[in-house]
Design a protein around this motif. Sequence first.
Motif, mmCIF file in Angstrom:
data_model
loop_
_atom_site.group_PDB
_atom_site.id
_atom_site.type_symbol
_atom_site.label_atom_id
_atom_site.label_comp_id
_atom_site.label_asym_id
_atom_site.label_seq_id
_atom_site.Cartn_x
_atom_site.Cartn_y
_atom_site.Cartn_z
ATOM 1 N N VAL A 15 0.830 -1.199 0.000
ATOM 2 C CA VAL A 15 0.000 0.000 0.000
ATOM 3 C C VAL A 15 0.869 1.256 0.000
ATOM 4 C CG1 VAL A 15 -1.707 1.346 1.291
ATOM 5 C CG2 VAL A 15 -1.966 -1.130 1.093
ATOM 6 N N VAL A 16 1.923 1.252 0.798
ATOM 7 C CA VAL A 16 2.849 2.396 0.810
ATOM 8 C C VAL A 16 3.419 2.625 -0.587
ATOM 9 C CG1 VAL A 16 5.047 3.260 1.690
ATOM 10 C CG2 VAL A 16 3.436 2.154 3.254
ATOM 11 N N GLU A 17 3.889 1.560 -1.222
ATOM 12 C CA GLU A 17 4.457 1.674 -2.568
ATOM 13 C C GLU A 17 3.433 2.187 -3.574
ATOM 14 O OE1 GLU A 17 5.817 -2.265 -3.231
ATOM 15 O OE2 GLU A 17 7.598 -2.057 -1.944
ATOM 16 N N HIS A 18 2.190 1.708 -3.462
ATOM 17 C CA HIS A 18 1.132 2.132 -4.386
ATOM 18 C C HIS A 18 0.834 3.619 -4.208
ATOM 19 C CE1 HIS A 18 -2.367 1.410 -7.006
ATOM 20 N NE2 HIS A 18 -2.989 2.293 -6.231
ATOM 21 N N CYS A 19 0.749 4.059 -2.970
ATOM 22 C CA CYS A 19 0.439 5.465 -2.700
ATOM 23 C C CYS A 19 1.565 6.384 -3.198
ATOM 24 C CB CYS A 19 0.204 5.673 -1.210
ATOM 25 S SG CYS A 19 -1.347 4.931 -0.607
ATOM 26 N N GLU A 20 2.787 5.963 -2.999
ATOM 27 C CA GLU A 20 3.917 6.762 -3.483
ATOM 28 C C GLU A 20 3.931 6.811 -5.009
ATOM 29 O OE1 GLU A 20 7.236 6.325 0.064
ATOM 30 O OE2 GLU A 20 7.173 4.787 -1.496
ATOM 31 N N ALA A 21 3.618 5.698 -5.650
ATOM 32 C CA ALA A 21 3.592 5.655 -7.116
ATOM 33 C C ALA A 21 2.502 6.561 -7.689
ATOM 34 C CB ALA A 21 3.383 4.219 -7.597
ATOM 35 N N LEU A 22 1.380 6.679 -6.969
ATOM 36 C CA LEU A 22 0.308 7.571 -7.402
ATOM 37 C C LEU A 22 0.742 9.024 -7.368
ATOM 38 C CD1 LEU A 22 -2.986 6.294 -5.701
ATOM 39 C CD2 LEU A 22 -2.509 6.393 -8.149
ATOM 40 N N GLY A 23 1.617 9.354 -6.439
ATOM 41 C CA GLY A 23 2.039 10.737 -6.263
ATOM 42 C C GLY A 23 1.793 11.291 -4.876
ATOM 43 N N PHE A 24 1.208 10.474 -4.001
ATOM 44 C CA PHE A 24 1.018 10.913 -2.621
ATOM 45 C C PHE A 24 2.370 11.158 -1.948
ATOM 46 C CE2 PHE A 24 -3.373 8.931 -2.268
ATOM 47 C CZ PHE A 24 -4.015 10.080 -1.804
ATOM 48 N N GLN A 25 2.420 12.170 -1.106
ATOM 49 C CA GLN A 25 3.553 12.375 -0.214
ATOM 50 C C GLN A 25 3.227 11.686 1.106
ATOM 51 O OE1 GLN A 25 4.287 16.490 0.719
ATOM 52 N NE2 GLN A 25 5.983 16.029 2.096
ATOM 53 N N VAL A 26 4.089 10.787 1.553
ATOM 54 C CA VAL A 26 3.853 10.068 2.812
ATOM 55 C C VAL A 26 4.396 10.904 3.961
ATOM 56 C CG1 VAL A 26 4.275 7.960 4.117
ATOM 57 C CG2 VAL A 26 3.981 7.831 1.643
ATOM 58 N N LEU A 27 3.493 11.409 4.791
ATOM 59 C CA LEU A 27 3.893 12.238 5.923
ATOM 60 C C LEU A 27 4.146 11.413 7.177
ATOM 61 C CD1 LEU A 27 1.311 15.183 5.541
ATOM 62 C CD2 LEU A 27 3.615 15.002 4.567
ATOM 63 N N GLU A 28 3.443 10.298 7.289
ATOM 64 C CA GLU A 28 3.537 9.496 8.514
ATOM 65 C C GLU A 28 3.173 8.049 8.225
ATOM 66 O OE1 GLU A 28 4.987 10.139 11.797
ATOM 67 O OE2 GLU A 28 3.430 11.674 12.059
ATOM 68 N N LYS A 29 3.909 7.139 8.873
ATOM 69 C CA LYS A 29 3.582 5.712 8.846
ATOM 70 C C LYS A 29 3.526 5.224 10.283
ATOM 71 C CE LYS A 29 7.075 4.139 6.322
ATOM 72 N NZ LYS A 29 7.906 5.253 5.812
ATOM 73 N N ALA A 30 2.525 4.405 10.593
ATOM 74 C CA ALA A 30 2.416 3.900 11.961
ATOM 75 C C ALA A 30 1.703 2.558 11.975
ATOM 76 C CB ALA A 30 1.659 4.891 12.843
ATOM 77 N N GLY A 31 2.178 1.665 12.810
ATOM 78 C CA GLY A 31 1.463 0.428 13.078
ATOM 79 C C GLY A 31 0.438 0.671 14.174
ATOM 80 N N ILE A 32 -0.716 0.050 14.049
ATOM 81 C CA ILE A 32 -1.774 0.186 15.051
ATOM 82 C C ILE A 32 -1.986 -1.181 15.696
ATOM 83 C CG2 ILE A 32 -4.183 0.811 15.442
ATOM 84 C CD1 ILE A 32 -2.429 3.177 14.541
ATOM 85 N N ARG A 33 -1.710 -1.265 16.970
ATOM 86 C CA ARG A 33 -1.715 -2.526 17.735
ATOM 87 C C ARG A 33 -0.557 -3.431 17.292
ATOM 88 N NH1 ARG A 33 -7.570 -3.598 16.872
ATOM 89 N NH2 ARG A 33 -6.917 -5.694 16.276
ATOM 90 N N CYS A 34 0.659 -2.992 17.598
ATOM 91 C CA CYS A 34 1.859 -3.762 17.254
ATOM 92 C C CYS A 34 2.135 -4.881 18.257
ATOM 93 C CB CYS A 34 3.075 -2.839 17.198
ATOM 94 S SG CYS A 34 2.934 -1.512 15.982
ATOM 95 N N PHE A 35 1.569 -4.771 19.453
ATOM 96 C CA PHE A 35 1.846 -5.744 20.514
ATOM 97 C C PHE A 35 0.577 -6.404 21.073
ATOM 98 C CE2 PHE A 35 5.096 -2.352 20.800
ATOM 99 C CZ PHE A 35 6.207 -3.085 20.407
#
Length: 247
Positions: free
Chosen positions: A183-203
Amino acid sequence: MNNDRIFDGIAEKFSNNIYGTTKGKLRHTLLCDVLSPYVAKPLRAIEIGGGTGVMSAHLASMGHTVTLTDASKDVLEQAAAVLSACNGITIRQQYLQAIEDLADYDLVVCHAVLEWLDAPFDAIDYIFSNMKSGASLSLSFFNQDANLFANAIYGNFDYIAKGMKVKKQVRLNPKQPLSAMRVVEHCEALGFQVLEKAGIRCFHDYMRDISHQSSKFDELLALERQYHKTEPYMWLGKYFQLILKKP
């Protein structure tokens, strides 16, 4: 025919399953944490597939003007009751693909929607194409990579061997989990600028003693907050959140 999963007929079960548990409370808290720096000033926001309106209520309480959309009539009836005391929220019953005014908003929120759709990447494309330049998107989804990892821990090897698909689909099980990296790769390929990445419930979902999910909730929340934006832990989040900006 639209085969996207909606929650007519099971709205109350859906709400209890999502928000009546430590996993729902933790997910909502972390989503709000990640979004917080990007909603400091009053915005026009639209929530796609917003369900019973918990996130819309949070945004409205911060002074934002919010449009809540969902495809399910039953879920929105619950939302109307929940949000009756809230100001600044408009409710619309709509499928994502029928929303024609995304360009009117500064912020688009699309949480836990993609995994219920037949064509989730087409949905991302649609949102990107219809947003205005300078607008932001908070996108979260059920993480297939974490789902595989969890099933390995649980010993569900036959399920993994079958591609983690079952003959009879349980209505509250996401139909289309997505690889976070893809999903990150797809969004970047579209032209989105990724401002933040976070896992939700990592533990939370991997705890051996599940009673600790409630009895040690505060310590667990602190740990999630400390590590959920840090590699490699972010990639283990049962959900994944991106803050994206359209240039």
